[in-house]
Design a protein around this motif. Structure first.
Motif, short mmCIF file in Angstrom:
data_model
loop_
_atom_site.label_atom_id
_atom_site.label_comp_id
_atom_site.label_asym_id
_atom_site.label_seq_id
_atom_site.Cartn_x
_atom_site.Cartn_y
_atom_site.Cartn_z
N MET A 97 3.05 15.47 -3.18
CA MET A 97 2.45 14.28 -3.79
C MET A 97 3.26 13.04 -3.38
SD MET A 97 0.03 13.02 -5.65
CE MET A 97 -0.66 14.36 -6.64
N ARG A 98 4.58 13.14 -3.42
CA ARG A 98 5.42 12.01 -3.01
C ARG A 98 5.19 11.69 -1.53
NH1 ARG A 98 11.28 11.69 -5.95
NH2 ARG A 98 10.54 11.84 -8.10
N GLY A 99 5.13 12.74 -0.70
CA GLY A 99 4.91 12.52 0.72
C GLY A 99 3.60 11.82 1.00
N ALA A 100 2.54 12.21 0.30
CA ALA A 100 1.24 11.58 0.50
C ALA A 100 1.25 10.13 0.05
CB ALA A 100 0.16 12.36 -0.25
N LEU A 101 1.94 9.84 -1.05
CA LEU A 101 2.03 8.46 -1.53
C LEU A 101 2.84 7.60 -0.56
CD1 LEU A 101 2.57 9.19 -5.33
CD2 LEU A 101 0.59 8.04 -4.32
N LYS A 172 -0.22 19.17 9.69
CA LYS A 172 0.52 17.98 9.25
C LYS A 172 -0.46 16.85 9.00
CE LYS A 172 5.17 18.73 11.02
NZ LYS A 172 5.75 18.66 9.67
N VAL A 173 -0.92 16.77 7.77
CA VAL A 173 -1.89 15.76 7.35
C VAL A 173 -1.44 15.16 6.03
CG1 VAL A 173 -3.88 16.71 8.60
CG2 VAL A 173 -3.31 17.60 6.33
N ALA A 178 2.37 15.19 4.49
CA ALA A 178 3.00 14.74 5.73
C ALA A 178 2.75 13.25 5.93
CB ALA A 178 2.45 15.54 6.91
N PHE A 179 3.70 12.56 6.55
CA PHE A 179 3.54 11.10 6.74
C PHE A 179 4.14 10.62 8.06
CE2 PHE A 179 7.21 11.91 3.97
CZ PHE A 179 8.24 11.40 4.73
N GLY A 180 4.26 11.53 9.04
CA GLY A 180 4.81 11.15 10.34
C GLY A 180 3.88 10.22 11.10
#
Length: 457
Positions: A97-101, A172-173, A178-180
């Motif tokens: 959740m943190r990664g998506a935000l 990785k989405v 994921a946030f690369g």
């Protein structure tokens, strides 16, 4: 004649002595629920309330009518994000959740680096609200930001509307946390090419009957949650002529066709809002024990019930059991996350695994397990949906309409098949598997229904 319940030891011993035995599959109610269960089952409103709620659920339609950016469709403003599951804040958010935000902050240009995005989110500079509070649903983390494009569906029977973002694919989405750079680049392409093209195509085509496609895909080996291959290809076939004739550059059209046809999960993001429409139609019936939402934010699992309004009943999200990608294992898995359990709530997905026995190659188990899962769900549901049928079960309609009292009385929990997100922000998908809600969601909901019921006597 002897009637035997519980363990087979006693029944087996009698049968070995040629004593006729009738085995009864009986289980005691969940612990500590007897008083609440008695009160709710005695509620004179319950039977008619459930009849009304179920009839609305089964009658609902679902048509794709538009593709629009979230700022336009949902009125999202900069710094406002939707997310999957019941309400949560940054402090209690899980890794994915943190990664998506963080990814959404980068995508919207609200931060230049992941570190800056984390600092701003930790300071409360973004407003977080559940997708369900906006008539929307989001897979996995379910994060929606203003610039993301949304499918817009309508229910022509009850007049409802629902929304879901466009599906990014697997691996990785953003929705897996994921946030690369490749994630943000894909989101920009979806916002500049995919969304606008689909908007033009849907407008030229006219409404697309998503409910009809779901019915067909169940007869073609999909179950509507983790297998949507037939549904995706049927959608592409439906829109292909308008896509070719829309006047867009050939290269852009080819990109869209390649992206959609190569993404077997693309149609999931249409199945979810179709299910949301049906269940929203069943909301708000006093006395009804029908579950109208199951959703997870990666920390908590929550359910909502027709007869208790918009209240959430929550418990700790469980880690799915399943199959892992590459070198990943259970230690890499985050607890269950996503609004996609709306499919099971509506009677497909894990409830229709018998329609898609090949799903076991993705989530684990054997073909027999898929058949058994669907058969078991008939024990906790109020109806069968004639629109959705399972060929291998002689075209029996899918089990539909989870009943809080039946879950508590039998101890049988809803079966959900799901993707598994990595617990560390930025990881992405690590596998797929099976999971059930925590029992306390249903015992808490039963308690609320009992308190709302008329006095006994």
């Amino acid at each position: 004649m002897v009637v035997a319940a519980g363990a087979d030891l006693f029944a087996g011993a009698l049968a070995a002595q040629a004593v006729p035995v009738t085995r009864v599959d009986w289980r005691p109610p969940l612990p500590g629920t007897a008083d609440d269960l008695t009160r709710v089952l005695a509620d004179p409103r319950r039977e008619e309330a459930n009849r009304i709620a179920v009839s609305r659920l089964l009658a609902a339609g679902a048509r794709l009518v538009a593709v629009r950016p979230a700022r336009e469709a949902l009125g999202l403003e900069p710094g406002r994000f939707l997310h999957a599951g019941p309400p949560i804040d940054w402090e209690h958010a899980s890794g994915p959740m943190r990664g998506a935000l963080v990814g959404a902050m980068l995508f919207e240009g609200l931060a230049a680096t992941p570190e800056e995005a984390e600092r701003r989110l930790a300071r409360g500079e973004a407003e977080l609200t559940p997708c369900h509070h906006h008539n929307a649903v989001g897979p996995m983390a379910g994060v929606v930001s203003p610039s993301m494009w949304m499918f817009e569906l309508e229910d022509p029977v009850h007049g409802g509307r629902s929304w879901c973002s466009l599906n990014e694919g697997l691996g990785k989405v953003l929705r897996y946390g994921a946030f690369g750079p490749e994630v943000i680049e894909r989101l920009h392409w979806m916002a500049s090419v995919l969304g606008p093209l689909l908007s033009t195509v849907v407008r030229a085509h006219g409404p697309v009957d998503i409910r009809a496609i779901i019915a067909q895909m169940l007869e073609m080996g999909d179950e509507g949650h983790n297998r949507n291959r037939a549904g995706t290809l049927m959608l592409l076939r439906e829109l292909l002529a308008e896509l070719i004739e829309c006047g867009a550059p050939a290269g852009a059209v080819a990109q869209v066709v390649r992206f959609v046809s190569g993404n077997d999960h693309f149609f999931l993001n249409l199945v979810m809002p179709a299910c949301k429409l049906a269940l929203d139609a069943a909301r708000g019936v006093p006395g009804s024990t029908l579950v109208v939402a199951m959703a997870r934010n990666g920390t908590e699992f929550g359910i909502q019930v027709s007869g208790t309004g918009d209240r959430w009943f929550t418990g700790p999200a469980q880690v799915p059991e399943g199959m892992y990608l590459g070198s990943y294992g259970p230690g890499d898995a985050n607890p269950d996350i996503g609004d996609s359990a709306i499919t099971e709530t509506a009677g497909i997905g894990g409830f229709a695994m018998a329609a898609a026995p090949a799903i076991v190659r993705f989530v684990g188990g054997e073909v027999r397990d898929a058949l058994d899962a669907t058969r078991r769900m008939y024990e906790i549901t109020l109806a069968e949906n004639p629109a959705y049928q399972v060929p291998v079960l002689d075209f029996r309609a899918t089990p539909t309409g989870i009943d809080v009292t039946k879950v508590v009385r039998t101890g049988v929990l809803p079966q959900i098949n799901t993707g598994i997100a990595g617990r560390v922000a930025g990881t992405g998908q690590v596998g797929a598997g099976l999971v059930t809600p925590p029992a306390q969601c249903f015992t808490s909901a039963l308690g609320a229904l009992a308190r709302d019921a008329p006095p006994l006597g």
